[in-house]
Design an enzyme around this catalytic site. Structure first.
Site, PDB file in Angstrom:
ATOM      1  N   GLY A  32       0.903  -1.089   0.024  1.00  0.00           N
ATOM      2  CA  GLY A  32       0.354   0.121   0.168  1.00  0.00           C
ATOM      3  C   GLY A  32       0.985   1.270  -0.017  1.00  0.00           C
ATOM      4  O   GLY A  32       2.055   1.098  -0.388  1.00  0.00           O
ATOM      5  N   HIS A  38       4.660   2.570  -7.983  1.00  0.00           N
ATOM      6  CA  HIS A  38       3.789   1.339  -7.998  1.00  0.00           C
ATOM      7  C   HIS A  38       2.965   1.137  -9.310  1.00  0.00           C
ATOM      8  O   HIS A  38       2.715   0.472  -9.761  1.00  0.00           O
ATOM      9  CB  HIS A  38       2.822   1.270  -6.889  1.00  0.00           C
ATOM     10  CG  HIS A  38       3.588   1.129  -5.428  1.00  0.00           C
ATOM     11  ND1 HIS A  38       3.667   2.290  -4.461  1.00  0.00           N
ATOM     12  CD2 HIS A  38       4.325   0.221  -4.823  1.00  0.00           C
ATOM     13  CE1 HIS A  38       4.171   1.959  -3.652  1.00  0.00           C
ATOM     14  NE2 HIS A  38       4.540   0.614  -3.435  1.00  0.00           N
TER      15      HIS A  38
END
Ligand code: PAF
Length: 289
Positions: A32, A38
């Site tokens: 996360g 990402h």
């Protein structure tokens, strides 16, 4: 719309359905705190598969007791939205009991590329990473999984793990993404105030100077390492390591470097205002070109 899945059974039902339809599965595991780095891994993975799964699990076993597990950035809705925008078909919010069931008692301790560098400073780290990645890859069984080159040693550890345990995924390295000021994107950058951020920029600068010296003909690895170290320490950073190593096995060069810059990588871990920064580059791929 990306599916949001919490339960393992639901994850497996969806994966089975896709497999029955002959669709290939791509996977990007994350903790996360998602940022553009990402998202770029997700876009890359998406181009390599039919359906993309992103997992979000802040893995406690890769944090030492004094590290920032409790404070690690968490934003489930924001992370879901970013994953969806980057092409995820399913976002799996993995639950602790599914990753580490109550009777779980197996730990994987990587050797080889997992020894030295990070392990000298965070002895628990690759044991935690290898154990969770083995678990995640076993639960998802992707055809392809993308891990960022930002954590270069981790990428090599995961490749080794995947080969050794024959986990069956194709492991692909995803390009490191930098902010406009050269700093490698990291979930922990949000902790850097303006002064710390300015100091943190010394890390890509040190890599840059090492690459430039190599490009100008310097082949002595000790001279190049010393150049990086002086650059970092002059700006008050505390160095865990700043070293040129082999891109394939992370071993230190025995001799002068050869003329194949892709074979060598400069790796830095340094602390700036209490935040640990990791960065690296191949010697022909400096932060600024
Ligand atoms: O790189 C990360 O975010 C983590 O180390 C990983 C691979 C998701 C394992 O927890």
């Amino acid at each position: 719309m990306a599916l949001s899945v919490v339960e393992l059974d639901e994850l497996h039902q969806q994966l089975d359905l896709w497999r029955e339809q002959g669709l290939s599965i791509g996977f990007v595991p994350t903790m996360g705190g998602l940022h553009e780095g990402h998202c770029s891994l997700m876009r890359q993975a998406q181009s390599l598969c039919d359906r993309l799964v992103v997992s979000i699990f802040v893995n406690p076993t890769q944090f030492a007791p004094h590290e920032d597990l409790e404070d690690y950035p968490r934003d489930a809705q924001g992370d879901h939205n970013k994953s969806e925008a980057a092409g995820a078909d399913l976002v799996w919010l993995a639950q602790h009991q599914d990753i580490y069931p109550p009777n779980w008692s197996t730990t994987i301790v990587p050797q080889g590329v997992g020894l030295g560098l990070e392990t000298d400073h965070r002895p628990h780290f690759f044991t935690g990473v290898a154990t969770v990645v083995a678990r995640l890859l076993t639960l998802v069984r992707p055809d392809v999984a993308v891990f960022g080159e930002k954590d270069y040693q981790q990428l090599l550890v995961v490749r080794q793990l995947n080969d050794d345990l024959r986990l069956g995924a194709k492991i692909v390295g995803g390009r490191l993404i930098r902010d406009g000021d050269g700093l490698a994107l990291s979930s922990r950058n949000v902790y850097l105030g303006p002064e710390a951020r300015e100091q943190a920029r010394t890390v890509p600068k040190a890599l840059q100077l090492m690459c430039e010296a190599y490009a100008s003909g310097e082949r002595d690895p000790s001279t190049l390492n010393a150049l990086g170290e002086v650059t970092l320490s002059d700006q008050g950073l505390s160095i865990d390591y700043c070293r040129i190593v082999s891109s394939t096995n992370l071993e230190a060069p025995m001799d002068l470097l050869d003329d194949s810059p892709q074979s060598w990588r400069a790796l830095i871990a340094a602390r700036c205002h209490g935040i640990r920064l990791l960065d690296n580059c191949a010697l022909d791929d400096p932060p600024w070109r």
